[in-house]
Design a protein around this motif. Structure first.
Motif, PDB file in Angstrom:
ATOM      1  N   UNK A 161      61.347  -1.574   7.116  1.00  0.00           N
ATOM      2  CA  UNK A 161      60.707  -0.481   6.395  1.00  0.00           C
ATOM      3  C   UNK A 161      61.043  -0.489   4.898  1.00  0.00           C
ATOM      4  N   UNK A 162      62.207  -1.048   4.551  1.00  0.00           N
ATOM      5  CA  UNK A 162      62.614  -1.061   3.146  1.00  0.00           C
ATOM      6  C   UNK A 162      61.593  -1.801   2.273  1.00  0.00           C
ATOM      7  N   UNK A 163      60.895  -2.761   2.858  1.00  0.00           N
ATOM      8  CA  UNK A 163      59.942  -3.570   2.103  1.00  0.00           C
ATOM      9  C   UNK A 163      58.567  -2.917   1.981  1.00  0.00           C
ATOM     10  N   UNK A 164      58.386  -1.760   2.611  1.00  0.00           N
ATOM     11  CA  UNK A 164      57.035  -1.190   2.713  1.00  0.00           C
ATOM     12  C   UNK A 164      56.945   0.247   2.207  1.00  0.00           C
ATOM     13  N   UNK A 165      57.917   0.686   1.420  1.00  0.00           N
ATOM     14  CA  UNK A 165      57.924   2.080   0.992  1.00  0.00           C
ATOM     15  C   UNK A 165      56.771   2.421   0.046  1.00  0.00           C
ATOM     16  N   UNK A 170      52.500   3.763   4.674  1.00  0.00           N
ATOM     17  CA  UNK A 170      53.883   4.235   4.797  1.00  0.00           C
ATOM     18  C   UNK A 170      54.358   4.837   3.475  1.00  0.00           C
ATOM     19  N   UNK A 171      53.414   5.343   2.702  1.00  0.00           N
ATOM     20  CA  UNK A 171      53.779   5.981   1.443  1.00  0.00           C
ATOM     21  C   UNK A 171      54.331   7.375   1.719  1.00  0.00           C
ATOM     22  N   UNK A 212      54.907 -11.502  11.440  1.00  0.00           N
ATOM     23  CA  UNK A 212      55.193 -10.584  10.345  1.00  0.00           C
ATOM     24  C   UNK A 212      55.784  -9.289  10.873  1.00  0.00           C
ATOM     25  N   UNK A 213      55.734  -8.251  10.052  1.00  0.00           N
ATOM     26  CA  UNK A 213      56.339  -6.970  10.408  1.00  0.00           C
ATOM     27  C   UNK A 213      55.381  -6.127  11.247  1.00  0.00           C
ATOM     28  N   UNK A 214      55.920  -5.517  12.295  1.00  0.00           N
ATOM     29  CA  UNK A 214      55.142  -4.635  13.148  1.00  0.00           C
ATOM     30  C   UNK A 214      55.228  -3.190  12.680  1.00  0.00           C
TER      31      UNK A 214
END
Length: 255
Positions: A161-165, A170-171, A212-214
């Motif tokens: 989640x740190x990479x998608x803030x 995920x805003x 990738x990220x789920x």
């Protein structure tokens, strides 16, 4: 009552991958599909009308874009197309609702946001939807909203989640909207009511499950009055119909 919900990335592709054979084995009372990417006349084939179900579709009016479906074993008293926003923003995504005696079940495809104009439309859609959900929460009727909501709620719902803030979906304002939905208005994330694990994801932006990220962006959201009627929840990780996985929920309900 069992409800299966899935965002299919195109109904014809999902059917070719065995979606309807799999659904036939799920013993679902209601099936909600999103992102059909097909006009309703293109679904005039027996495969898209499984035996034992009433079939309802709401396409986008434009080929290869969005669209939702509901299949139900019991014939609804009414079918509602859209949420009736006065500005028409509910047509940016798609929403189809089946009304039974005291229960309504909706199939929701939220608008996606990839740039500033689409993000503004998404914000407007969810602001209007919040007003709508607040209003109907006062009705003597239960609701189950199944669908691809296009956003994740908590850190546990986004891998790394740190990479998608700052990533749309995920805003911070999207997380706050879901906070208000669940905490202030009182709706329930049915899956999270029964499953607390952090590694439960339903969507991979890469387009391929497991690559990738789920993210967990596919919810069944229920009225507060149904909070003690949720019996079972699972994400089926053994199928590959789209970039999303099916959400399966059992409720102590009848229609």
């Amino acid at each position: 009552m069992r409800i299966v919900s899935l965002s299919v990335d195109g109904i014809h592709q999902a059917a070719q991958r065995g979606l309807y054979d799999w659904l036939a084995d799920q013993d679902a009372d209601v099936i909600c599909l999103q992102d059909l990417r097909s006009l309703e006349p293109e679904l005039d084939h027996p495969v898209f009308h499984p035996d034992g179900y009433y079939s309802y579709f709401f396409d986008s009016g434009t080929p290869h874009e969005n669209g939702v479906a509901i299949y139900t074993r019991n014939q609804p008293k009414a079918i509602i197309f859209g949420m009736g926003f006065s500005n028409g923003e509910d047509m940016v995504g798609r929403y189809l609702q089946a009304d039974f005696e005291r229960l309504s079940i909706g199939s929701l495809l939220a608008p996606m946001a990839t740039d500033e104009p689409s993000l503004e439309k998404k914000v407007q859609f969810f602001d209007d939807m919040q007003a709508h959900l607040t209003k109907i929460s006062r009705k003597r009727r239960d609701f189950i909203f199944c669908g691809n909501w296009g956003m994740a709620h908590r850190r546990a719902d986004v891998q790394n989640w740190q990479d998608h803030q700052d990533t749309p979906g995920f805003m911070r304002h999207e997380q706050r909207w879901l906070d208000q939905l669940f905490n202030d208005i009182g709706y329930i994330d049915a899956f999270r009511k029964v499953v607390k694990d952090a590694d439960e994801f339903t969507w991979w932006p890469s387009g391929k499950v497991g690559e990738g990220d789920g993210w967990r962006t596919d919810f069944q959201v229920v009225s507060h009055s149904l909070r003690n009627r949720i019996e079972y929840g699972a994400i089926n990780k053994n199928v590959d119909f789209s970039s999303h996985l099916p959400v399966i929920m059992d409720y102590e309900l009848e229609v």
